[in-house]
Scaffold this active site. Structure first.
Site, mmCIF file in Angstrom:
data_model
loop_
_atom_site.group_PDB
_atom_site.id
_atom_site.type_symbol
_atom_site.label_atom_id
_atom_site.label_comp_id
_atom_site.label_asym_id
_atom_site.label_seq_id
_atom_site.Cartn_x
_atom_site.Cartn_y
_atom_site.Cartn_z
ATOM 1 N N LYS A 187 1.124 3.961 -2.989
ATOM 2 C CA LYS A 187 2.223 4.961 -2.792
ATOM 3 C C LYS A 187 2.097 6.131 -1.755
ATOM 4 O O LYS A 187 2.873 6.463 -0.943
ATOM 5 C CB LYS A 187 2.749 5.220 -4.306
ATOM 6 N N GLU A 193 -10.077 4.894 -2.077
ATOM 7 C CA GLU A 193 -10.500 3.531 -2.295
ATOM 8 C C GLU A 193 -9.786 2.560 -1.429
ATOM 9 O O GLU A 193 -10.325 1.986 -0.567
ATOM 10 C CB GLU A 193 -10.255 3.047 -3.725
ATOM 11 N N GLY A 245 3.531 4.944 -10.077
ATOM 12 C CA GLY A 245 2.527 3.805 -9.536
ATOM 13 C C GLY A 245 2.500 2.603 -10.711
ATOM 14 O O GLY A 245 2.645 1.483 -10.295
ATOM 15 N N ARG A 246 2.486 2.812 -11.788
ATOM 16 C CA ARG A 246 2.201 1.841 -12.994
ATOM 17 C C ARG A 246 3.472 1.134 -13.174
ATOM 18 O O ARG A 246 3.317 0.101 -14.140
ATOM 19 C CB ARG A 246 1.578 2.361 -14.240
ATOM 20 N N GLU A 331 -2.595 5.407 -19.156
ATOM 21 C CA GLU A 331 -2.132 6.595 -18.207
ATOM 22 C C GLU A 331 -0.931 7.209 -18.482
ATOM 23 O O GLU A 331 -0.643 8.427 -18.153
ATOM 24 C CB GLU A 331 -2.146 5.835 -16.773
ATOM 25 N N HIS A 362 -14.762 -15.053 -29.953
ATOM 26 C CA HIS A 362 -15.981 -14.951 -29.994
ATOM 27 C C HIS A 362 -16.923 -13.871 -29.244
ATOM 28 O O HIS A 362 -17.869 -13.890 -28.742
ATOM 29 C CB HIS A 362 -16.675 -16.462 -29.038
ATOM 30 N N LYS A 473 -11.878 12.913 -9.471
ATOM 31 C CA LYS A 473 -11.849 12.584 -8.207
ATOM 32 C C LYS A 473 -12.042 13.777 -7.005
ATOM 33 O O LYS A 473 -12.950 13.653 -6.352
ATOM 34 C CB LYS A 473 -9.967 12.289 -7.610
HETATM 35 O O1 F6P Z 1 -5.082 6.495 -10.613
HETATM 36 C C1 F6P Z 1 -4.039 7.323 -10.460
HETATM 37 C C2 F6P Z 1 -3.198 6.513 -9.580
HETATM 38 O O2 F6P Z 1 -2.308 7.962 -8.961
HETATM 39 C C3 F6P Z 1 -2.409 5.896 -10.310
HETATM 40 O O3 F6P Z 1 -1.267 6.451 -11.033
HETATM 41 C C4 F6P Z 1 -1.770 5.005 -9.122
HETATM 42 O O4 F6P Z 1 -1.111 3.711 -9.674
HETATM 43 C C5 F6P Z 1 -3.084 4.935 -8.439
HETATM 44 O O5 F6P Z 1 -3.510 5.964 -8.431
HETATM 45 C C6 F6P Z 1 -2.884 4.398 -6.888
HETATM 46 O O6 F6P Z 1 -2.106 5.346 -6.380
HETATM 47 P P1 F6P Z 1 -1.595 4.912 -4.774
HETATM 48 O O7 F6P Z 1 -0.516 3.736 -4.972
HETATM 49 O O8 F6P Z 1 -0.997 6.121 -4.263
HETATM 50 O O9 F6P Z 1 -2.659 4.437 -3.854
#
Ligand code: F6P
Length: 502
Positions: A187, A193, A245-246, A331, A362, A473
């Site tokens: 987003k 990452e 995002g979620r 979250e 199990h 972060k």
């Molecule tokens: O973990 C924090 C967060 O902002 C989430 O809410 C989101 O889904 C994720 O990082 C990834 O964010 P982006 O889609 O901006 O890379």
């Protein structure tokens, strides 16, 4: 404040009595308990009758919904009011599956559909690699794994999320540069990452002399950052900032699903979710599945003080569902400050964990049955399987039902063998889907989205921000920085940093 109302105080008092009562006694006292505590909707059954909640508690909780103006808040969400107050944003994931769609949604869907059709027709790619994390990974990953066996597209979709190079290395090892399409899903397009993985993937493509434009597309709201990465506007699939995002798998973030499962399956997923949106908007509160799900959770966490929740899908295809739900629930509702800025004086969202049955039996069910800490369980079953092994399915589902029965009934032990005792009286709910089609999976996801919303309203928190992910972060960035001030770091952190050769 809602927690100062007579209703809230009555619930607190009533919970003390309920803790001494037994679920089985409610079945004896309340003749119509099953119909009061279970709801059927379009093939779905939600049964909350094995919960440690009596009719009076349910009535009080329903009254609390009125005091919290739940229906008004729901309508504000659907109307696009800025209910995410700390980020001053609307919360409109429901608009992504509304019919008729808004213009920008219709355009985004049309672009996705055209891309899917041309990609499928060209036969250019064998592997699709979705690079994203959190909401840009968990929802699509969960849905893809749930439905991939039904797919006829011939495309193989992989998901890379972790910054750990092992994740990307494993996936690259399964792909060939010439026939691989990378989807960079982010987003913000600033997530370390995702960008680190995307840059490494870009090198993997360009060092073979291949062009970025033929092997990369982006799903994002941040056009400038996408361009800076080297992806042109026509290869970017946008969505709006009002998609959290979620809650984003219904947007362009779901492109890996439309490619991997087919656009028709993606449309069916949206349709299932839309069906639940309508149910959530129209069904009276006491016949409303997400409302009953939310009230059950609130009762468990806040009034009975059970801090965890086991998510137990009895279907291997829903392997990733507990992980997806962890982000959705934790979250959203793992928060201690109300929308108005007050610190809450009651427990909010639970710790969510789980894995598919019967594997979990199990592993951690010992704890569910005999630990002094009580964990409410949410069983999810699919009545009709998509395989020919009838006997397997009967064993699977009888295990699921037996677990909910055993948790409720318990068992006495011989006096000299106290370790064989099951205290019972442990609450569980069961949600049944007729089959695991895209439509019913869309319904399941939307049910949990709205459950999460209901709980946030009753806890008076903002379920749509995530400030709690920021501190770690920022500190990781600081540890990585060349010029960080080592003297200000505590001894433990400095020691670990040295050992890890950072
Ligand atoms: O973990 C924090 C967060 O902002 C989430 O809410 C989101 O889904 C994720 O990082 C990834 O964010 P982006 O889609 O901006 O890379």
């Amino acid at each position: 404040m809602l927690n100062n109302t007579v209703t809230w105080l009555s619930l607190t008092q009533h919970a003390k009595q309920i803790k001494e009562a037994s679920i089985t006694s409610f079945f004896e006292a309340e003749e119509d308990r099953l119909s009061q505590f279970s709801i059927q909707h379009e093939g779905i059954t939600y049964d909350a009758s094995k919960v440690l909640m009596d009719k009076r508690a349910l009535d009080l909780l329903l009254f609390l919904c009125e005091e919290a103006e739940l229906e008004q808040w729901r309508d504000k969400m659907f109307a696009g009011e800025h209910i995410n107050n700390t980020e001053d944003r609307a919360v409109l994931h429901t608009a992504l599956r509304a019919n008729p769609p808004r213009d920008e949604v219709e355009n985004a869907l049309a672009k996705m559909q055209r891309f899917c059709e041309s990609t499928h027709k060209s036969g250019k790619y064998k592997d699709i690699v979705n690079i994203g994390i959190g909401g840009s990974d968990l929802g699509p990953r969960m849905v893809y794994h749930a439905l991939k066996d039904q797919s006829k597209t011939g495309l193989n979709v992989h998901y890379v999320a972790n910054i750990d190079g092992h994740d990307l290395k494993r996936v690259l090892g399964e792909c060939t540069p010439e026939t691989t399409l990378f989807i960079v899903a982010s987003k913000t397009f600033t997530t370390i990452e995702t960008l680190t993985n995307a840059h490494t993937a870009k090198n993997w493509i360009t060092e073979k002399g291949l062009a970025v434009k033929d092997h990369f597309i982006a799903l994002s709201t941040n056009m400038n950052a996408v361009n800076a990465f080297g992806i042109e506007a026509q290869n970017m699939f946008p969505f709006e900032e009002w998609v959290g995002g979620r809650f984003s798998l219904w947007s362009s973030i779901g492109l890996s699903l439309a490619l991997g499962l087919g656009f028709e399956a993606f449309s069916q997923l949206l349709e299932g979710a839309r069906n639940i949106d309508e149910h959530f908007k129209q069904a009276p509160l006491k016949e409303n599945i997400p409302v009953l799900m939310g009230l059950t959770g609130l009762w468990h966490d806040t009034f009975l003080g059970f801090p965890a929740l086991a998510c137990l899908p009895y279907d291997q295809r829903l392997e990733y569902f507990p992980l997806y739900l962890q982000q959705l629930d934790m979250e959203s509702n793992g928060k201690a400050v109300t929308k108005d800025g007050f610190t809450v004086s009651y427990p909010t969202g639970p710790v969510v964990f789980g894995q598919p049955g019967t594997n979990g039996q199990h592993a951690f069910y010992q704890h569910l049955h005999q630990s002094p800490m009580i964990t409410p369980c949410e069983f999810i079953g699919v009545v009709n399987p998509d395989h020919p092994y009838t006997e397997h399915h009967k064993i699977l589902l009888s295990n699921m039902i037996a677990q909910s029965q055993a948790l409720m009934l318990g068992k006495r032990a011989p006096e000299d063998q106290p370790y064989r005792a099951f205290s019972g009286n442990r609450p569980s709910t069961t949600l049944l889907l007729p089959e695991l089609t895209p439509y019913h999976l869309g319904q399941l996801i939307a049910l949990y989205e709205h459950k999460t919303f209901v709980q946030g309203i009753l806890w008076q928190i903002n379920s749509f921000d995530q400030w709690g992910v920021e501190l770690g972060k920022a500190m990781a960035k600081n540890l990585l920085a060349e010029n960080n001030d080592a003297d200000t770091i505590d001894p433990s952190t400095a020691h670990l940093k040295g050992l890890c050769k950072i």
